[in-house]
Design a protein around this motif. Structure first.
Motif, mmCIF file in Angstrom:
data_model
loop_
_atom_site.group_PDB
_atom_site.id
_atom_site.type_symbol
_atom_site.label_atom_id
_atom_site.label_comp_id
_atom_site.label_asym_id
_atom_site.label_seq_id
_atom_site.Cartn_x
_atom_site.Cartn_y
_atom_site.Cartn_z
ATOM 1 N N LEU A 136 29.875 22.328 22.333
ATOM 2 C CA LEU A 136 28.434 22.270 22.572
ATOM 3 C C LEU A 136 28.055 20.978 23.292
ATOM 4 O O LEU A 136 27.138 20.966 24.125
ATOM 5 C CB LEU A 136 27.690 22.371 21.244
ATOM 6 C CG LEU A 136 26.171 22.565 21.311
ATOM 7 C CD1 LEU A 136 25.808 23.843 22.065
ATOM 8 C CD2 LEU A 136 25.587 22.598 19.901
ATOM 9 N N ALA A 137 28.762 19.903 23.001
ATOM 10 C CA ALA A 137 28.428 18.601 23.590
ATOM 11 C C ALA A 137 28.831 18.506 25.056
ATOM 12 O O ALA A 137 28.201 17.777 25.833
ATOM 13 C CB ALA A 137 29.111 17.489 22.804
ATOM 14 N N GLN A 142 31.699 19.139 34.514
ATOM 15 C CA GLN A 142 30.579 18.472 35.189
ATOM 16 C C GLN A 142 30.718 16.952 35.082
ATOM 17 O O GLN A 142 31.259 16.439 34.110
ATOM 18 C CB GLN A 142 29.252 18.925 34.579
ATOM 19 C CG GLN A 142 28.969 20.403 34.737
ATOM 20 C CD GLN A 142 29.007 20.837 36.196
ATOM 21 O OE1 GLN A 142 28.334 20.245 37.044
ATOM 22 N NE2 GLN A 142 29.817 21.856 36.488
ATOM 23 N N PRO A 143 30.217 16.204 36.067
ATOM 24 C CA PRO A 143 30.313 14.740 36.023
ATOM 25 C C PRO A 143 29.520 14.155 34.854
ATOM 26 O O PRO A 143 28.527 14.734 34.408
ATOM 27 C CB PRO A 143 29.699 14.301 37.359
ATOM 28 C CG PRO A 143 29.735 15.511 38.234
ATOM 29 C CD PRO A 143 29.592 16.684 37.315
ATOM 30 N N ILE A 144 29.983 12.998 34.368
ATOM 31 C CA ILE A 144 29.259 12.271 33.331
ATOM 32 C C ILE A 144 29.478 10.779 33.577
ATOM 33 O O ILE A 144 30.536 10.365 34.080
ATOM 34 C CB ILE A 144 29.725 12.679 31.918
ATOM 35 C CG1 ILE A 144 28.773 12.144 30.845
ATOM 36 C CG2 ILE A 144 31.156 12.233 31.664
ATOM 37 C CD1 ILE A 144 28.990 12.764 29.473
ATOM 38 N N ALA A 145 28.495 9.976 33.250
ATOM 39 C CA ALA A 145 28.538 8.553 33.591
ATOM 40 C C ALA A 145 29.592 7.790 32.798
ATOM 41 O O ALA A 145 30.255 6.896 33.325
ATOM 42 C CB ALA A 145 27.161 7.923 33.376
ATOM 43 N N SER A 146 29.758 8.129 31.516
ATOM 44 C CA SER A 146 30.686 7.362 30.685
ATOM 45 C C SER A 146 31.077 8.168 29.457
ATOM 46 O O SER A 146 30.394 9.128 29.080
ATOM 47 C CB SER A 146 30.050 6.044 30.239
ATOM 48 O OG SER A 146 28.986 6.293 29.330
ATOM 49 N N ARG A 147 32.162 7.749 28.807
ATOM 50 C CA ARG A 147 32.554 8.373 27.545
ATOM 51 C C ARG A 147 31.519 8.081 26.468
ATOM 52 O O ARG A 147 31.288 8.907 25.576
ATOM 53 C CB ARG A 147 33.932 7.871 27.109
ATOM 54 C CG ARG A 147 34.408 8.536 25.833
ATOM 55 C CD ARG A 147 35.801 8.175 25.425
ATOM 56 N NE ARG A 147 36.152 8.874 24.197
ATOM 57 C CZ ARG A 147 36.655 10.101 24.148
ATOM 58 N NH1 ARG A 147 36.868 10.783 25.261
ATOM 59 N NH2 ARG A 147 36.950 10.669 22.989
ATOM 60 N N THR A 148 30.887 6.899 26.555
ATOM 61 C CA THR A 148 29.860 6.539 25.575
ATOM 62 C C THR A 148 28.746 7.577 25.554
ATOM 63 O O THR A 148 28.260 7.975 24.480
ATOM 64 C CB THR A 148 29.273 5.152 25.902
ATOM 65 O OG1 THR A 148 30.324 4.183 25.876
ATOM 66 C CG2 THR A 148 28.189 4.768 24.904
ATOM 67 N N GLU A 149 28.363 8.046 26.717
ATOM 68 C CA GLU A 149 27.313 9.071 26.808
ATOM 69 C C GLU A 149 27.765 10.366 26.133
ATOM 70 O O GLU A 149 26.988 11.018 25.421
ATOM 71 C CB GLU A 149 26.972 9.332 28.272
ATOM 72 C CG GLU A 149 25.871 10.353 28.488
ATOM 73 C CD GLU A 149 25.571 10.582 29.953
ATOM 74 O OE1 GLU A 149 25.045 11.669 30.286
ATOM 75 O OE2 GLU A 149 25.850 9.682 30.773
ATOM 76 N N LEU A 150 29.013 10.740 26.356
ATOM 77 C CA LEU A 150 29.547 11.966 25.759
ATOM 78 C C LEU A 150 29.611 11.849 24.234
ATOM 79 O O LEU A 150 29.211 12.769 23.511
ATOM 80 C CB LEU A 150 30.937 12.251 26.318
ATOM 81 C CG LEU A 150 31.642 13.510 25.826
ATOM 82 C CD1 LEU A 150 30.871 14.762 26.198
ATOM 83 C CD2 LEU A 150 33.069 13.567 26.372
ATOM 84 N N GLU A 151 30.097 10.717 23.744
ATOM 85 C CA GLU A 151 30.196 10.525 22.301
ATOM 86 C C GLU A 151 28.821 10.464 21.643
ATOM 87 O O GLU A 151 28.642 10.954 20.519
ATOM 88 C CB GLU A 151 30.993 9.260 22.002
ATOM 89 C CG GLU A 151 32.470 9.398 22.363
ATOM 90 C CD GLU A 151 33.260 8.131 22.104
ATOM 91 O OE1 GLU A 151 32.631 7.075 21.847
ATOM 92 O OE2 GLU A 151 34.506 8.199 22.153
ATOM 93 N N ALA A 152 27.851 9.884 22.351
ATOM 94 C CA ALA A 152 26.489 9.832 21.813
ATOM 95 C C ALA A 152 25.923 11.239 21.669
ATOM 96 O O ALA A 152 25.243 11.560 20.675
ATOM 97 C CB ALA A 152 25.602 8.990 22.718
ATOM 98 N N LYS A 153 26.206 12.103 22.637
ATOM 99 C CA LYS A 153 25.753 13.488 22.565
ATOM 100 C C LYS A 153 26.407 14.205 21.379
ATOM 101 O O LYS A 153 25.749 14.945 20.637
ATOM 102 C CB LYS A 153 26.102 14.217 23.868
ATOM 103 C CG LYS A 153 25.701 15.680 23.903
ATOM 104 C CD LYS A 153 24.188 15.860 23.820
ATOM 105 C CE LYS A 153 23.809 17.322 24.017
ATOM 106 N NZ LYS A 153 22.340 17.531 23.867
#
Length: 213
Positions: A136-137, A142-153
């Motif tokens: 779900l996250a 698709q592109p993403i700015a950082s792993r931090t953004e992914l983990e926050a989601k």
């Protein structure tokens, strides 16, 4: 770095025409059972999935086999991912299982079709909660700015769905690969490998041919 002498000979076994089963799915299941019995092989269900996009460019990646049926092989992914987009443009795919510790490979060619929503939902519910949240996250491919953004989601969703079921992402589901060709490869001494092709004829019957290494 000189790789020219990085090699080994293959001496574990031979594959003969008489030892092959007439049905390639049965032959695959026989080899797969041997892989599981062997023990110690990492990720025995992992296979390379090759697809071709709308511009005829090939792509490949490792995915996990989740089910075998009489009709073929099932895996799950995000339909909106790169592989899902390739399959939507061209359903012809190829698989490769490389069990090199046993000096064996199986190549499979076929056609991928989507599983129905009920099958996808049933398998999604069987996954660990962390895997459900991860699906779900991630907007896979698709592109993403950082792993931090992914983990926050992920953490946001983990908090949100503490007391209720995680919804299956709309574009997440499975594919059935219906095979039309198999090749069983057993490594041989002096690079004289044993290769047998199973290919369907006009009557959808399997014909077996030994191939030169």
């Amino acid at each position: 770095m000189d790789l020219r002498d990085n090699r080994r000979d293959y001496v574990q076994a031979r594959l003969t025409r008489d030892s092959l089963l007439a049905d390639p799915m049965a032959q695959f299941k026989d080899w797969f059972a041997a892989v599981l019995e062997h023990g110690g092989l990492p990720d025995p269900t992992a296979f390379t999935l090759a697809t071709v996009d709308q511009h005829h460019r090939p792509h490949q990646r490792i995915v996990l086999l989740k089910e075998m049926t009489d009709s073929g092989f099932i895996f799950y992914t995000n339909h909106a991912s790169a592989k899902g987009q390739d399959i939507a443009a061209n359903p012809h795919v190829a698989m490769n299982f490389a069990w090199l510790e046993m000096e064996r490979q199986v190549r499979i060619e076929g056609t991928a079709t989507k599983l129905n929503a009920e099958q996808a939902e049933s398998y999604f519910r069987s996954r660990p909660i962390g895997s459900q949240l991860g699906a779900l996250a991630s907007a896979q491919s698709q592109p993403i700015a950082s792993r931090t953004e992914l983990e926050a989601k992920y953490l946001e969703l983990e908090q949100k769905y503490q007391t209720e079921p995680v919804p299956k992402p709309e574009h997440w589901g499975g594919y059935l690969i219906t095979p039309s060709r198999f090749e069983f490869w057993q490594g041989g001494r002096y690079r004289l490998h044993d290769r047998f092709e199973f290919k369907q004829d006009a009557n959808n019957e399997w014909q077996i041919t030994r191939l030169q290494p």
